[in-house]
Each structure stands twice: as structure tokens, then as C-alpha cells.
Design a protein around this motif. Structure first.
Motif, short mmCIF file in Angstrom:
data_model
loop_
_atom_site.label_atom_id
_atom_site.label_comp_id
_atom_site.label_asym_id
_atom_site.label_seq_id
_atom_site.Cartn_x
_atom_site.Cartn_y
_atom_site.Cartn_z
N ALA A 80 0.86 -1.17 0.00
CA ALA A 80 0.00 0.00 0.00
C ALA A 80 0.89 1.22 0.00
CB ALA A 80 -0.92 0.12 1.20
N LEU A 81 1.11 1.67 -0.77
CA LEU A 81 1.97 2.85 -0.87
C LEU A 81 2.01 3.55 0.47
CD1 LEU A 81 3.76 4.81 -2.42
CD2 LEU A 81 1.70 6.04 -3.13
N ALA A 82 3.21 3.76 0.98
CA ALA A 82 3.38 4.39 2.28
C ALA A 82 3.34 5.89 2.14
CB ALA A 82 4.71 3.96 2.87
N GLN A 83 2.68 6.53 3.05
CA GLN A 83 2.71 7.98 3.12
C GLN A 83 3.81 8.35 4.10
OE1 GLN A 83 1.06 9.86 1.24
NE2 GLN A 83 1.31 11.91 2.06
N PHE A 84 4.74 9.16 3.64
CA PHE A 84 5.94 9.40 4.43
C PHE A 84 5.85 10.69 5.24
CE2 PHE A 84 7.47 6.37 1.41
CZ PHE A 84 8.41 5.64 2.13
N ARG A 85 6.49 10.64 6.40
CA ARG A 85 6.69 11.82 7.22
C ARG A 85 8.18 12.01 7.37
NH1 ARG A 85 4.94 10.00 11.68
NH2 ARG A 85 6.59 10.19 13.21
N LYS A 115 6.61 -4.06 1.93
CA LYS A 115 5.98 -5.34 2.26
C LYS A 115 4.87 -5.08 3.26
CE LYS A 115 6.67 -9.88 4.32
NZ LYS A 115 7.57 -10.74 5.16
N ALA A 116 3.67 -5.51 2.92
CA ALA A 116 2.52 -5.33 3.80
C ALA A 116 1.54 -6.46 3.56
CB ALA A 116 1.84 -3.98 3.55
N GLY A 117 1.14 -7.15 4.63
CA GLY A 117 0.15 -8.21 4.50
C GLY A 117 0.56 -9.33 3.58
N GLY A 118 1.85 -9.63 3.52
CA GLY A 118 2.33 -10.71 2.68
C GLY A 118 2.46 -10.35 1.21
N ARG A 119 2.29 -9.09 0.86
CA ARG A 119 2.44 -8.66 -0.53
C ARG A 119 3.59 -7.67 -0.64
NH1 ARG A 119 -1.14 -10.64 -3.81
NH2 ARG A 119 -0.51 -9.27 -5.51
N TYR A 120 4.28 -7.76 -1.77
CA TYR A 120 5.42 -6.91 -2.05
C TYR A 120 5.03 -5.95 -3.18
CZ TYR A 120 7.97 -10.45 0.59
OH TYR A 120 8.39 -11.31 1.58
N THR A 121 5.41 -4.68 -3.02
CA THR A 121 5.05 -3.68 -4.02
C THR A 121 6.27 -2.86 -4.37
OG1 THR A 121 2.81 -3.55 -3.12
CG2 THR A 121 3.50 -1.78 -4.58
N VAL A 180 3.85 -0.36 7.08
CA VAL A 180 4.50 -1.22 6.09
C VAL A 180 6.01 -1.18 6.30
CG1 VAL A 180 2.69 -0.97 4.35
CG2 VAL A 180 4.62 0.63 4.37
N ASP A 181 6.67 -2.23 5.84
CA ASP A 181 8.13 -2.25 5.82
C ASP A 181 8.61 -1.73 4.47
OD1 ASP A 181 8.63 -3.33 8.38
OD2 ASP A 181 8.09 -5.31 7.66
N VAL A 182 9.63 -0.88 4.50
CA VAL A 182 10.15 -0.24 3.29
C VAL A 182 11.62 -0.63 3.14
CG1 VAL A 182 10.29 1.91 2.00
CG2 VAL A 182 8.66 1.70 3.87
N ARG A 183 12.00 -1.08 1.96
CA ARG A 183 13.35 -1.60 1.76
C ARG A 183 13.79 -1.41 0.32
NH1 ARG A 183 11.28 -7.77 2.72
NH2 ARG A 183 11.20 -6.94 4.85
N GLU A 184 15.01 -1.81 0.02
CA GLU A 184 15.55 -1.86 -1.34
C GLU A 184 15.47 -0.51 -2.08
OE1 GLU A 184 17.02 -4.53 -2.77
OE2 GLU A 184 16.66 -5.89 -1.11
N PRO A 185 15.97 0.58 -1.49
CA PRO A 185 15.89 1.86 -2.20
C PRO A 185 16.89 1.96 -3.34
CG PRO A 185 17.14 2.12 -0.17
CD PRO A 185 16.61 0.70 -0.18
N ALA A 186 16.50 2.66 -4.39
CA ALA A 186 17.41 2.97 -5.51
C ALA A 186 17.08 4.38 -5.98
CB ALA A 186 17.23 1.97 -6.64
N TRP A 187 18.08 5.26 -5.97
CA TRP A 187 17.86 6.66 -6.35
C TRP A 187 18.04 6.81 -7.85
CZ3 TRP A 187 18.95 10.45 -1.96
CH2 TRP A 187 18.29 11.67 -2.21
N GLY A 188 17.08 7.41 -8.51
CA GLY A 188 17.11 7.56 -9.96
C GLY A 188 18.01 8.69 -10.42
#
Length: 428
Positions: free
Chosen positions: A24-29, A170-176, A416-424
Motif C-alpha cells: 500500500a503505498l506508504a505515506q511518508f513523514r 511489504k505489507a500483509g504478505g504482498r510486495y510492491t 509497512v516495511d520499506v526496503r531496497e531503495p534505488a535513487w534515480g
């Protein structure tokens, strides 16, 4: 050891025929900590009528400049817009060296007219002014572009706020797999899957993403068009296919394949075809990244008995060891100017920290984080910031840091858990 050392561990598992657990797309603070040695004090007033646009333009600009580590926001209260004649003595009294004011006006066709001016408070003169007519969908991007314009005018260097990042939640067993603004908000969903997605890598033109998907039951390197969503398998050979890295010209990718049982480095044409083997060792060789000149690659190998970072020609051949401190150094990333190596090191206490190393042979490696479970460092395209994933308060989160580690920004997600960042790249 957490599975988040997934890039090296994937190669290890594939190299010796071991099973690999897939995590679910995370809303960041934004939370910013630290004090920079030299920061330019700037006042950014609330843009007139910005509340009617649905986006806090001035607050986005402010957060962007703070996150760079090069600016300190001072008292910005007061009614002001780009048409005003500022009382420079008042702003000097607030210790501001620069002042930003603007406005947002809804046009008859539904678009928004955004205007701003930047003043030099010390000299009492206007430095620049710009105007944009944009749709509601482009309001956030426009705020980032304003921040970049201010950044470049005051520092002489390009800002990175209008660039994009990719990351996996990763949220609820799904990866986005998400593609968002550099602050982690806005953007689009590139892929959703019940199976792990790892190692996203941007093409140099910013039009494609390579990543590793486990949707077929094994690791396969995919390439996806960012705009259209069209995707294809680049490497789906026997065994594991992982760790894609684009060459600076976008014509080739270095990948890690275990088609000959043990994980080794290969080079592939960006359009596919037969891979060419680069390393022929009995060790695990993986996680290749190109130097900016395209002639050299850095990679991880345990040929010396433990994972360390090595350097060799992009055509293969003899390799030189680069990291010597500690017994576990992985996940190399090279700065856009080729002068700095970022990587993840494990210390004696089993903590994993992002480190930087002067490739010119200057200072000793230095830690730039205050966390203990870091992974996946990625440089901003101007080389001034690093983004990485880490663990905080029971969640995987993203952080950015200046290269001296003095200004760190935590991008917090909700649930949600947020991982694997890559800067464009600079391509938007």
C-alpha cells in the motif's frame, strides 16, 4: 543475520544450491536530525493561497532544502508573496541570508499558476523569479523543482528533489515496487506481487527499471518500462539470476548468474541475448556496480574467505581488493564522481552500518549512520546524499544522510516495511 542482507545471501544460496526464503503505498513523514557545519539560513514564507491547491507548496520546498543538509530554515512568519517589497532589515534581524515568497492561483482552465521569488537578504536584491502553469497532478513535482532552482542558485549545484526513487514495501504478505518523488511521496506502483521483489536498478536515462522478481518460483532479472509498464525477462537462465546493474551508457547490464552452479558475474546486452562470463572463480562473485567511467566494476566476493569488495575491469580479468577493515563488507555503491564508495560493513558486535570510503586513498572508512541494521546504500545523482534502508522501531524504514553523516532524514511509513531503495538519475 537478517534476510535483508538478501543480495549477497541470494548469491550464496544460489551458488551452493541452498534454498532461499522469499520474504500500500506508504505515506511518508520527514524527520530530520543533526546539525551541519555550514548551512545557509533561509526564510521560506507560506505561499499565498497555497491551501486552495491541496498541496502545501512552501512546506514541501522547506523540507526539500532541509533534507539537503545545506540550508537552515529560520523564522518565516509574515504575509509576503512574490509581488512584495521585502523589508530586508527585518529579515536580516531574523538572521536570514535568503528569502523565498510566492503564490498559488487557480486558472480558469483548472490549472494552477505558481510563482515565486528568491531574494538575497544580505545584499537586499532579487536573485531570481519563476512562474509555472501546471495541473493539480504536477503540484508536488513543481514544488520540488522550485526547491531545486533555489538550491542551484544559492549553492551552484543541482538539487535532487525533482528526481525519483524506487523502493519495495511489504505489507500483509504482498510486495510492491514503488516509483516516487525523492521524498518518498507521490508516484506510482510499478509492480505488486505475493513474491519477493529485490535489487531495483535505474537505467541511466531513467526510463527503465531492472529488478529481481521471484514470481516464477526462482530469481529472474526483469526490465520494465517506467512509463508504459511493459516488462520482460532479461535473465531467466538455469539457477538464480540476480543483482542487475546498468552500464553508464545504458547498453549493458552486469548480472549475477548461477547457471554454472556457483554465482559468478556476467555481462549482458540490455536487449537480452547470451551473457558473457566475467569471473571464473570458485568463490561467490556478486553485486557488481559500474564506476561512472563504465570501464571499471566493483563487486562482492568471498574469494579471500569472507565477503569483501573488489574492483576489476568491466571486461573481466584480475581483481584488486578494495575493502580491508572487518570480515564482512557488501553492497557497494559508487558516487557519481567516482570518488567515494559506499557499502555496508558488519562490525564485531554484529551490527550492519553504511560506510563511506575515499577511493583516492585519503581518509579511513567512516560510518555515516547511527543505526545498526543498514542495507542497500544508493547515491543521489548529485553525489551529496546517500539513501539506505535500515531497521527502526520494529519497522524497515528509509533514511537519507549527507556524506559526512551529520544530517540524517528518516522517512517513516505507516504500517509497512520499506526496503531496497534505488535513487534515480537526473532525467525527469
Amino acid at each position: 543475520m537478517r534476510l535483508q542482507r538478501r543480495r549477497f545471501n541470494a548469491a550464496l544460496a544460489a551458488g551452493f544450491g541452498l534454498p532461499l526464503s522469499t520474504a500500500a503505498l506508504a505515506q511518508f513523514r520527514v524527520e530530520i536530525s543533526g546539525i551541519g557545519a555550514t548551512q545557509l539560513p533561509v526564510a521560506i514564507t507560506r505561499f499565498r493561497d497555497e491551501d486552495r491547491s491541496g498541496q502545501p507548496i512552501s512546506l514541501i520546498v522547506r523540507a526539500d532544502l532541509e533534507r539537503s543538509g545545506q540550508f537552515r530554515i529560520v523564522d518565516s512568519s509574515g504575509a509576503l508573496d512574490e509581488r512584495s517589497a521585502p523589508e530586508f532589515a527585518d529579515w536580516r534581524g531574523r538572521a536570514a541570508d535568503a528569502l523565498v515568497a510566492g503564490s498559488v492561483t487557480r486558472l480558469p482552465d483548472g490549472r494552477f499558476d505558481i510563482r515565486f521569488k528568491l531574494w538575497d537578504v544580505v545584499k537586499g536584491q532579487e536573485l531570481m523569479g519563476q512562474a509555472y502553469a501546471v495541473t493539480a497532478a504536477d503540484l508536488r513535482l513543481t514544488a520540488h523543482r522550485i526547491a531545486d532552482a533555489i538550491h542551484e542558485k544559492l549553492t551552484g549545484e543541482r538539487g535532487v528533489n525533482a528526481t525519483r526513487i524506487a523502493y519495495v514495501t511489504k505489507a500483509g504478505g504482498r510486495y510492491t515496487l514503488h516509483i516516487t518523488d525523492a521524498d518518498g511521496e507521490g508516484g506510482q506502483v510499478a509492480l505488486t506481487s505475493p513474491h519477493s521483489i529485490i535489487s531495483p536498478a535505474w537505467s541511466p536515462d531513467g526510463r527503465r527499471l531492472a529488478y529481481v522478481s521471484f514470481e516464477t518460483g526462482k530469481a529472474v532479472v526483469m526490465v520494465q518500462d517506467v512509463q508504459t509498464g511493459d516488462r520482460r525477462a532479461l535473465a531467466s537462465f538455469r539457477g538464480s539470476n540476480s543483482a542487475p546493474a546498468w552500464s553508464p551508457d545504458g547498453k549493458r547490464l552486469a548480472v549475477t548468474l548461477s547457471r554454472d552452479r556457483i554465482s559468478q558475474l556476467y555481462m549482458m546486452d540490455a536487449e537480452g541475448g547470451e551473457p558473457r562470463r566475467l569471473t571464473t572463480t570458485s568463490a561467490i562473485d556478486t553485486e557488481a556496480v559500474f564506476a561512472p567511467d563504465g570501464q571499471t566494476i566493483y563487486f562482492v566476493s568471498d574469494r579471500g574467505g569472507s565477503p569483501q569488495i573488489y574492483r576489476m575491469s568491466a571486461n573481466g580479468g584480475n581483481a584488486d581488493r578494495v575493502t580491508f577493515g572487518g570480515s564482512y563488507n557488501i553492497s557497494p555503491a559508487v558516487s557519481p564522481d567516482g570518488r567515494t564508495l559506499a557499502y555496508v560493513a558488519r562490525d564485531n558486535g554484529n551490527s550492519f552500518r553504511v560506510m563511506t570510503l575515499d577511493l583516492g586513498g585519503g581518509a579511513a572508512p567512516a560510518s555515516v549512520s547511527d543505526t545498526t541494521d543498514d542495507e542497500s546504500p544508493s547515491f543521489a545523482p548529485n553525489g551529496r546524499l546517500l539513501m539506505y534502508a535500515t531497521r527502526a522501531q520494529g519497522r524497515d524504514v528509509l533514511m537519507t544522510t549527507t556524506l559526512d553523516g551529520k544530517i540524517r532524514t528518516r522517512l517513516l511509513s505507516t504500517g509497512v516495511d520499506v526496503r531496497e531503495p534505488a535513487w534515480g538519475p537526473f532525467s525527469r
